[in-house]
Structures are given as C-alpha cells and as structure tokens.
Design an enzyme around this catalytic site. Structure first.
Site, PDB file in Angstrom:
ATOM      1  N   ASN A   1      27.393  62.110  71.197  1.00  0.00           N
ATOM      2  CA  ASN A   1      26.938  62.130  72.590  1.00  0.00           C
ATOM      3  C   ASN A   1      25.738  63.081  72.642  1.00  0.00           C
ATOM      4  O   ASN A   1      25.904  64.288  72.566  1.00  0.00           O
ATOM      5  CB  ASN A   1      28.089  62.640  73.477  1.00  0.00           C
ATOM      6  CG  ASN A   1      27.641  62.915  74.896  1.00  0.00           C
ATOM      7  OD1 ASN A   1      26.550  62.520  75.309  1.00  0.00           O
ATOM      8  ND2 ASN A   1      28.481  63.597  75.653  1.00  0.00           N
TER       9      ASN A   1
ATOM     10  N   LYS B   1      23.840  63.722  75.038  1.00  0.00           N
ATOM     11  CA  LYS B   1      23.636  64.338  76.370  1.00  0.00           C
ATOM     12  C   LYS B   1      22.163  64.211  76.749  1.00  0.00           C
ATOM     13  O   LYS B   1      21.534  63.212  76.414  1.00  0.00           O
ATOM     14  CB  LYS B   1      24.135  65.784  76.372  1.00  0.00           C
ATOM     15  CG  LYS B   1      25.566  65.868  75.828  1.00  0.00           C
ATOM     16  CD  LYS B   1      26.244  67.169  76.091  1.00  0.00           C
ATOM     17  CE  LYS B   1      27.649  67.106  75.506  1.00  0.00           C
ATOM     18  NZ  LYS B   1      28.449  68.275  75.811  1.00  0.00           N
TER      19      LYS B   1
ATOM     20  N   HIS C   1      32.931  61.586  81.328  1.00  0.00           N
ATOM     21  CA  HIS C   1      32.731  62.818  80.563  1.00  0.00           C
ATOM     22  C   HIS C   1      32.902  63.997  81.526  1.00  0.00           C
ATOM     23  O   HIS C   1      32.542  63.903  82.698  1.00  0.00           O
ATOM     24  CB  HIS C   1      31.329  62.828  79.934  1.00  0.00           C
ATOM     25  CG  HIS C   1      31.138  63.970  79.004  1.00  0.00           C
ATOM     26  ND1 HIS C   1      30.829  65.232  79.445  1.00  0.00           N
ATOM     27  CD2 HIS C   1      31.251  64.064  77.656  1.00  0.00           C
ATOM     28  CE1 HIS C   1      30.750  66.053  78.405  1.00  0.00           C
ATOM     29  NE2 HIS C   1      31.005  65.368  77.314  1.00  0.00           N
TER      30      HIS C   1
ATOM     31  N   GLU D   1      31.286  66.566  82.019  1.00  0.00           N
ATOM     32  CA  GLU D   1      30.061  66.984  82.724  1.00  0.00           C
ATOM     33  C   GLU D   1      29.788  66.055  83.909  1.00  0.00           C
ATOM     34  O   GLU D   1      29.262  66.481  84.938  1.00  0.00           O
ATOM     35  CB  GLU D   1      28.884  67.006  81.735  1.00  0.00           C
ATOM     36  CG  GLU D   1      28.973  68.221  80.822  1.00  0.00           C
ATOM     37  CD  GLU D   1      28.400  68.030  79.435  1.00  0.00           C
ATOM     38  OE1 GLU D   1      27.578  67.123  79.232  1.00  0.00           O
ATOM     39  OE2 GLU D   1      28.800  68.795  78.529  1.00  0.00           O
TER      40      GLU D   1
ATOM     41  N   GLU E   1      38.925  65.425  75.478  1.00  0.00           N
ATOM     42  CA  GLU E   1      37.958  66.516  75.350  1.00  0.00           C
ATOM     43  C   GLU E   1      38.364  67.673  76.258  1.00  0.00           C
ATOM     44  O   GLU E   1      38.040  67.673  77.450  1.00  0.00           O
ATOM     45  CB  GLU E   1      36.562  66.028  75.767  1.00  0.00           C
ATOM     46  CG  GLU E   1      36.034  64.902  74.914  1.00  0.00           C
ATOM     47  CD  GLU E   1      34.519  64.879  74.945  1.00  0.00           C
ATOM     48  OE1 GLU E   1      33.917  65.074  73.885  1.00  0.00           O
ATOM     49  OE2 GLU E   1      33.940  64.718  76.031  1.00  0.00           O
TER      50      GLU E   1
ATOM     51  N   GLY F   1      31.026  72.494  73.912  1.00  0.00           N
ATOM     52  CA  GLY F   1      29.811  73.293  73.847  1.00  0.00           C
ATOM     53  C   GLY F   1      30.068  74.793  73.771  1.00  0.00           C
ATOM     54  O   GLY F   1      29.161  75.599  73.929  1.00  0.00           O
TER      55      GLY F   1
ATOM     56  N   SER G   1      33.416  70.815  70.341  1.00  0.00           N
ATOM     57  CA  SER G   1      33.002  71.659  69.219  1.00  0.00           C
ATOM     58  C   SER G   1      33.468  71.143  67.857  1.00  0.00           C
ATOM     59  O   SER G   1      33.859  71.926  66.991  1.00  0.00           O
ATOM     60  CB  SER G   1      33.439  73.111  69.435  1.00  0.00           C
ATOM     61  OG  SER G   1      32.851  73.619  70.624  1.00  0.00           O
TER      62      SER G   1
END
Ligand code: PGA
Length: 266
Positions: free
Chosen positions: A9, A11, A103, A105, A177, A183, A222
């Site tokens: 991904n 991003k 996701h 985010e 996730e 991250g 991660s």
C-alpha cells in the site's frame, strides 16, 4: 491451500518514475528469486496499490509481470455527481484487480463509516464481480487496552457480512491491521496477530466453513523483511499488507522472500 498474498500500500507516495521502477524492480527480483527456489516458480501472489493517478502507468508497467495492481479506495456508486471520486467501472476499465477498502486512515482521517465501507464492498462483489476487495479491519491502541479488540474487529466484519452475505465474501481478501502498529514501527507479535486472525476466520466459519477456510487474511502494521517470516508462519496469516516497506524494492522483496520460503515448506 491458501496462497500467500504480499500487498504493498503506497499510500500518498510515489511518482511516475518510481511507479515504473518499483514495479519492474520487484518483478525482476521476485522472478529471479523464484527461479532459484525449490518450486522454480512464484509460489505466492503480489499486489501493489499506488495512488490513483499512477494506476494506469502501474498497469502498463505490470503487463506480463507477476504483479497485480490495486487502488487504495473507490466510490460505491458507478457514476454520478461525486466530485473528486473514482468509480469501480473506471478502475476495472484500467485493469485494476483489487481495491483496498476501509483502511484505518480512511476510517480515521476521512471518517468513513462501517456502512459506507460495506456499500463499497457490495459494489465490488456485485455480479459480475469486477474487482477483488481487500477489507481492512483493526482496533486502536485504546480499544486494545480496553480489551475490545474482538468487539471492534467483529463489528467491522459484521457490517460487511450482514450487508452482502457470506457467499459474496468468497472472493475477497481481509487485512487485519491493528491501528497501533501502522507506521509506528511497533508490530503485533506473531501470537497477537494470530489470535485475531483466528478470531476472524472463526467468525466467518460461523456462516460458512469452506469460505472461512479459503479466505486470505493478511496482516498489516510495520511488516518488514526481518519480521515477515515469523508473522507469515502463523497458521491463519496468509501474507501481508505493507506500507512503509513497500516503497523500496529491497525491503518489499525481502518480505516476498519470506512468502516464497514458507510456501516451499508447506
Ligand atoms: P506500515 O503500513 O507497513 O507502514 O505500518 C501498513 C498499512 O497501513 O497498510
């Protein structure tokens, strides 16, 4: 047998140049690695999800290469007055095979709700299925501390299950996730991840054991070359959704190496 899927991904990172270089670099390395392996062929699947503006370029770069291309988001409507949005038929026309949905985010920063994500999922799997959805689920640190991980992940999963039904989930992919691991450099331990993956599979199995058994459930948060093997070795982890480490050929291929190795031991 479930085949591993190693998904990147990107991003909001990248450029035209990087798109072509990364896809050709990954393809070259994984094919070479596969040719030297016991199986002599790629024993897992690879997906990269660049920003929407680079999708066409990515599809061209991936032609005849062992890399599928996916989008990071899509609108639930096929067309209409939705300024700034991108529709499924557009992604399908470009040659995208997958789309990430929900996701964290998107959920946190763009306030996407379970219902909106379920609508997008329903659009993806409506007959004839156009694109494979990768449904992302996961709890925040607070939710984990409160012991609410299964409640949150269960709710996110049920929102889709209740809307589309288990049969329509047959060709989907799920990505667990944990938000606290995305991250941050902090990875869920293989045992922590396995526990939630097993929970997801059991939840699906309440509806259909066969579909549950064949569902690919990726871990994201991660994932790096040095922790991928232990994570992917867990019985219910079928690959990874990779952010930061998907932006460099070496780090992404390092994760692919774990998939190739484990697939040869299976
Ligand atoms: P990360 O991102 O690998 O950089 O933690 C994973 C993701 O957000 O999908």
């Amino acid at each position: 047998m479930r085949r591993f899927l190693v998904a990147g991904n990107w991003k909001m990172h990248g450029s035209l140049e990087m798109t072509a270089e990364l896809i050709s670099g990954i393809s070259r390395s994984v094919l070479e690695m596969a040719s030297l392996s016991e199986q002599r062929e790629l024993a897992y699947d690879i997906l990269v999800c660049p920003p929407a503006v680079y999708l066409q370029h990515a599809v061209s770069a991936a032609q005849s290469q062992p890399v599928a291309i996916g989008a990071q988001n899509v609108n639930a409507h096929d067309s209409g007055a939705y300024t700034g949005e991108i529709a499924l038929p557009m992604l399908a026309e470009l040659g995208c095979d997958y789309v990430l949905l929900g996701h964290s985010e998107r959920r946190e920063l763009f306030l996407e709700t379970d219902v909106q994500i379920a609508d997008k999922f329903a659009a993806c799997v409506a007959e004839p299925q156009r694109i494979t959805p990768v449904l992302c689920v996961g709890e925040t640190l607070d939710e984990r501390k409160q012991g609410a991980t299964e409640q949150v992940v269960g709710r996110q999963l049920d929102a889709v299950l209740n809307q589309v039904g288990i049969q329509q989930m047959k060709n989907a992919v799920i990505a667990y996730e944990p938000v606290w691991a995305i991250g941050t450099g902090e990875t869920a331990s293989p045992e922590q991840a396995q526990e939630v993956h097993a929970f997801i599979r059991a939840r699906l199995a309440e509806h259909d054991a066969e579909i549950a058994a064949s569902m690919r459930i990726l871990y994201g948060g991660s994932v790096k070359a040095d922790n991928a093997e232990l994570l992917f070795a867990q019985p219910d982890i079928d690959g990874g959704l990779i952010g930061g480490a998907a932006l460099k050929v070496e780090s992404f291929v390092g994760i692919c190496r774990a998939a190739q190795k484990l697939a040869s031991q299976a």
